[in-house]
Design a protein around this motif. Structure first.
Motif, PDB file in Angstrom:
ATOM      1  N   TRP A 245      -5.786  74.663 -31.099  1.00 57.53           N
ATOM      2  CA  TRP A 245      -6.283  73.556 -31.924  1.00 57.53           C
ATOM      3  C   TRP A 245      -6.517  72.331 -31.047  1.00 57.53           C
ATOM      4  CZ3 TRP A 245      -6.047  68.669 -33.692  1.00 57.53           C
ATOM      5  CH2 TRP A 245      -6.709  68.389 -34.876  1.00 57.53           C
ATOM      6  N   PHE A 246      -5.569  72.045 -30.157  1.00 55.84           N
ATOM      7  CA  PHE A 246      -5.698  70.860 -29.309  1.00 55.84           C
ATOM      8  C   PHE A 246      -6.667  71.079 -28.144  1.00 55.84           C
ATOM      9  CE2 PHE A 246      -2.037  69.594 -31.765  1.00 55.84           C
ATOM     10  CZ  PHE A 246      -2.391  68.283 -32.060  1.00 55.84           C
ATOM     11  N   TYR A 247      -6.879  72.326 -27.744  1.00 55.91           N
ATOM     12  CA  TYR A 247      -7.917  72.604 -26.746  1.00 55.91           C
ATOM     13  C   TYR A 247      -9.297  72.304 -27.334  1.00 55.91           C
ATOM     14  CZ  TYR A 247     -10.665  74.906 -23.174  1.00 55.91           C
ATOM     15  OH  TYR A 247     -11.566  75.167 -22.170  1.00 55.91           O
ATOM     16  N   VAL A 248      -9.511  72.731 -28.560  1.00 55.34           N
ATOM     17  CA  VAL A 248     -10.772  72.417 -29.242  1.00 55.34           C
ATOM     18  C   VAL A 248     -10.915  70.896 -29.390  1.00 55.34           C
ATOM     19  CG1 VAL A 248     -12.034  72.631 -31.434  1.00 55.34           C
ATOM     20  CG2 VAL A 248     -10.933  74.646 -30.420  1.00 55.34           C
ATOM     21  N   GLN A 249      -9.812  70.232 -29.704  1.00 51.43           N
ATOM     22  CA  GLN A 249      -9.849  68.777 -29.842  1.00 51.43           C
ATOM     23  C   GLN A 249     -10.208  68.117 -28.515  1.00 51.43           C
ATOM     24  OE1 GLN A 249      -9.620  67.738 -32.886  1.00 51.43           O
ATOM     25  NE2 GLN A 249      -9.972  65.598 -32.369  1.00 51.43           N
ATOM     26  N   THR A 250      -9.725  68.674 -27.422  1.00 48.72           N
ATOM     27  CA  THR A 250     -10.083  68.177 -26.086  1.00 48.72           C
ATOM     28  C   THR A 250     -11.591  68.235 -25.893  1.00 48.72           C
ATOM     29  OG1 THR A 250      -7.969  68.907 -25.161  1.00 48.72           O
ATOM     30  CG2 THR A 250      -9.776  68.580 -23.598  1.00 48.72           C
ATOM     31  N   GLN A 251     -12.197  69.361 -26.274  1.00 47.05           N
ATOM     32  CA  GLN A 251     -13.642  69.521 -26.138  1.00 47.05           C
ATOM     33  C   GLN A 251     -14.392  68.507 -27.002  1.00 47.05           C
ATOM     34  OE1 GLN A 251     -13.238  73.776 -27.122  1.00 47.05           O
ATOM     35  NE2 GLN A 251     -14.548  74.149 -25.340  1.00 47.05           N
ATOM     36  N   GLU A 252     -13.910  68.274 -28.208  1.00 46.16           N
ATOM     37  CA  GLU A 252     -14.565  67.300 -29.085  1.00 46.16           C
ATOM     38  C   GLU A 252     -14.534  65.900 -28.491  1.00 46.16           C
ATOM     39  OE1 GLU A 252     -13.356  67.176 -33.148  1.00 46.16           O
ATOM     40  OE2 GLU A 252     -13.962  69.245 -33.536  1.00 46.16           O
ATOM     41  N   GLU A 253     -13.383  65.511 -27.959  1.00 43.99           N
ATOM     42  CA  GLU A 253     -13.266  64.163 -27.403  1.00 43.99           C
ATOM     43  C   GLU A 253     -14.156  63.991 -26.177  1.00 43.99           C
ATOM     44  OE1 GLU A 253     -11.933  61.974 -29.207  1.00 43.99           O
ATOM     45  OE2 GLU A 253     -10.845  63.306 -30.553  1.00 43.99           O
ATOM     46  N   ARG A 254     -14.257  65.032 -25.376  1.00 46.02           N
ATOM     47  CA  ARG A 254     -15.165  65.000 -24.222  1.00 46.02           C
ATOM     48  C   ARG A 254     -16.598  64.757 -24.704  1.00 46.02           C
ATOM     49  NH1 ARG A 254     -16.133  70.655 -22.599  1.00 46.02           N
ATOM     50  NH2 ARG A 254     -17.403  70.435 -24.451  1.00 46.02           N
ATOM     51  N   ASP A 255     -16.976  65.467 -25.758  1.00 48.24           N
ATOM     52  CA  ASP A 255     -18.322  65.298 -26.299  1.00 48.24           C
ATOM     53  C   ASP A 255     -18.536  63.911 -26.878  1.00 48.24           C
ATOM     54  OD1 ASP A 255     -18.997  67.810 -25.480  1.00 48.24           O
ATOM     55  OD2 ASP A 255     -18.993  68.700 -27.485  1.00 48.24           O
ATOM     56  N   HIS A 256     -17.498  63.340 -27.476  1.00 43.98           N
ATOM     57  CA  HIS A 256     -17.627  61.976 -27.990  1.00 43.98           C
ATOM     58  C   HIS A 256     -17.910  61.008 -26.840  1.00 43.98           C
ATOM     59  CE1 HIS A 256     -14.972  63.023 -31.728  1.00 43.98           C
ATOM     60  NE2 HIS A 256     -16.122  63.675 -31.722  1.00 43.98           N
ATOM     61  N   ALA A 257     -17.188  61.169 -25.736  1.00 45.56           N
ATOM     62  CA  ALA A 257     -17.439  60.319 -24.567  1.00 45.56           C
ATOM     63  C   ALA A 257     -18.881  60.468 -24.086  1.00 45.56           C
ATOM     64  CB  ALA A 257     -16.460  60.665 -23.445  1.00 45.56           C
ATOM     65  N   MET A 258     -19.368  61.697 -24.087  1.00 40.03           N
ATOM     66  CA  MET A 258     -20.739  61.937 -23.634  1.00 40.03           C
ATOM     67  C   MET A 258     -21.768  61.348 -24.597  1.00 40.03           C
ATOM     68  SD  MET A 258     -20.310  63.177 -20.717  1.00 40.03           S
ATOM     69  CE  MET A 258     -22.035  63.508 -20.368  1.00 40.03           C
ATOM     70  N   LEU A 259     -21.477  61.361 -25.896  1.00 35.69           N
ATOM     71  CA  LEU A 259     -22.396  60.759 -26.863  1.00 35.69           C
ATOM     72  C   LEU A 259     -22.503  59.254 -26.656  1.00 35.69           C
ATOM     73  CD1 LEU A 259     -21.434  62.783 -30.065  1.00 35.69           C
ATOM     74  CD2 LEU A 259     -23.635  62.859 -28.857  1.00 35.69           C
ATOM     75  N   PHE A 260     -21.378  58.600 -26.422  1.00 38.03           N
ATOM     76  CA  PHE A 260     -21.423  57.161 -26.130  1.00 38.03           C
ATOM     77  C   PHE A 260     -22.161  56.900 -24.825  1.00 38.03           C
ATOM     78  CE2 PHE A 260     -17.944  56.847 -29.224  1.00 38.03           C
ATOM     79  CZ  PHE A 260     -18.340  55.715 -29.929  1.00 38.03           C
ATOM     80  N   THR A 261     -21.938  57.749 -23.836  1.00 39.29           N
ATOM     81  CA  THR A 261     -22.631  57.620 -22.552  1.00 39.29           C
ATOM     82  C   THR A 261     -24.142  57.731 -22.754  1.00 39.29           C
ATOM     83  OG1 THR A 261     -20.726  58.509 -21.353  1.00 39.29           O
ATOM     84  CG2 THR A 261     -22.875  58.638 -20.255  1.00 39.29           C
ATOM     85  N   ARG A 262     -24.546  58.769 -23.474  1.00 41.01           N
ATOM     86  CA  ARG A 262     -25.975  58.981 -23.704  1.00 41.01           C
ATOM     87  C   ARG A 262     -26.584  57.814 -24.485  1.00 41.01           C
ATOM     88  NH1 ARG A 262     -27.122  63.966 -26.833  1.00 41.01           N
ATOM     89  NH2 ARG A 262     -25.953  64.921 -25.158  1.00 41.01           N
ATOM     90  N   TYR A 263     -25.842  57.281 -25.444  1.00 38.64           N
ATOM     91  CA  TYR A 263     -26.353  56.155 -26.230  1.00 38.64           C
ATOM     92  C   TYR A 263     -26.637  54.952 -25.329  1.00 38.64           C
ATOM     93  CZ  TYR A 263     -26.992  52.636 -29.780  1.00 38.64           C
ATOM     94  OH  TYR A 263     -27.534  51.628 -30.554  1.00 38.64           O
ATOM     95  N   LEU A 264     -25.701  54.648 -24.451  1.00 36.86           N
ATOM     96  CA  LEU A 264     -25.946  53.530 -23.537  1.00 36.86           C
ATOM     97  C   LEU A 264     -27.148  53.797 -22.644  1.00 36.86           C
ATOM     98  CD1 LEU A 264     -22.373  52.387 -22.451  1.00 36.86           C
ATOM     99  CD2 LEU A 264     -24.034  51.102 -23.797  1.00 36.86           C
ATOM    100  N   LEU A 265     -27.209  54.983 -22.065  1.00 39.47           N
ATOM    101  CA  LEU A 265     -28.321  55.302 -21.171  1.00 39.47           C
ATOM    102  C   LEU A 265     -29.652  55.313 -21.908  1.00 39.47           C
ATOM    103  CD1 LEU A 265     -26.642  58.074 -19.010  1.00 39.47           C
ATOM    104  CD2 LEU A 265     -27.146  55.702 -18.336  1.00 39.47           C
ATOM    105  N   ASN A 266     -29.668  55.804 -23.141  1.00 39.16           N
ATOM    106  CA  ASN A 266     -30.902  55.807 -23.935  1.00 39.16           C
ATOM    107  C   ASN A 266     -31.361  54.397 -24.286  1.00 39.16           C
ATOM    108  OD1 ASN A 266     -31.024  58.571 -23.867  1.00 39.16           O
ATOM    109  ND2 ASN A 266     -30.347  58.866 -25.986  1.00 39.16           N
ATOM    110  N   ASN A 267     -30.451  53.444 -24.169  1.00 41.02           N
ATOM    111  CA  ASN A 267     -30.792  52.046 -24.434  1.00 41.02           C
ATOM    112  C   ASN A 267     -30.902  51.242 -23.141  1.00 41.02           C
ATOM    113  OD1 ASN A 267     -30.828  51.336 -27.492  1.00 41.02           O
ATOM    114  ND2 ASN A 267     -29.244  52.894 -27.226  1.00 41.02           N
TER     115      ASN A 267
END
Length: 170
Positions: free
Chosen positions: A42-64
């Motif tokens: 359960w927490f391994y999957v949560q690790t993957q989700e949080e990594r993706d959240h960081a990448m979404l914020f990263t992409r948002y900044l770069l897209n702007n």
């Protein structure tokens, strides 16, 4: 162009999301090391989700056309005393993440940055789910954790969680 105060908050959130991934990786390791592989999963999957959240914020900044400023990610300093503590740590952490998302949202609202608010809407909804899911694990552990057979069944149920990438479109 995004307001620089907002850019700073978004960069801070990237760091917080990476820290969240580290925290959940630590919890995954704790449970797996103690043969509670379902909790670990359960927490391994949560690790993957949080990594993706960081990448979404990263992409948002770069897209702007904004600069991403990576910061040191501190290591979690947890010494879990029992099986309940990591789950409760996760629940308390998700409450902190919600506060951080709300802080960024408030800044976007004050700036009337509707595009960023729309981007953050997904995270606001996601945080409601994150808090509920981690709180449910704590509550269920409180109900069943003292009975070995029930703990085994809860662990088996948590083992069924599978990773699903976020569906947020940028």
């Amino acid at each position: 162009m995004l307001d620089q105060k907002l850019v700073s908050l978004l960069n801070k959130q990237i760091n917080f999301e990476w820290y969240s991934a580290y925290l959940y990786l630590d919890i995954y390791s704790y449970y797996t090391d103690r043969n509670l592989n379902g909790f670990g999963n359960w927490f391994y999957v949560q690790t993957q989700e949080e990594r993706d959240h960081a990448m979404l914020f990263t992409r948002y900044l770069l897209n702007n056309n904004e600069r991403v400023v990576l910061q040191d990610v501190r290591a979690p300093q947890n010494h879990f005393e029992d099986f309940r503590t990591p789950a409760n740590t996760a629940f308390e952490h998700e409450q902190q993440v919600t506060k951080a998302i709300n802080q960024v949202y408030t800044a976007a609202y004050d700036l009337k940055d509707f595009r960023t608010m729309q981007f953050l809407d997904w995270f606001v909804k996601e945080q409601g789910e994150e808090e509920k899911n981690t709180e449910d694990i704590v509550k269920r552990y409180d109900l069943f954790g003292s009975d070995a057979k029930s703990l085994y069944l809860l662990d088996s149920e948590l083992a069924a969680r599978v990773y699903a990438p976020p569906t947020l479109v940028l």
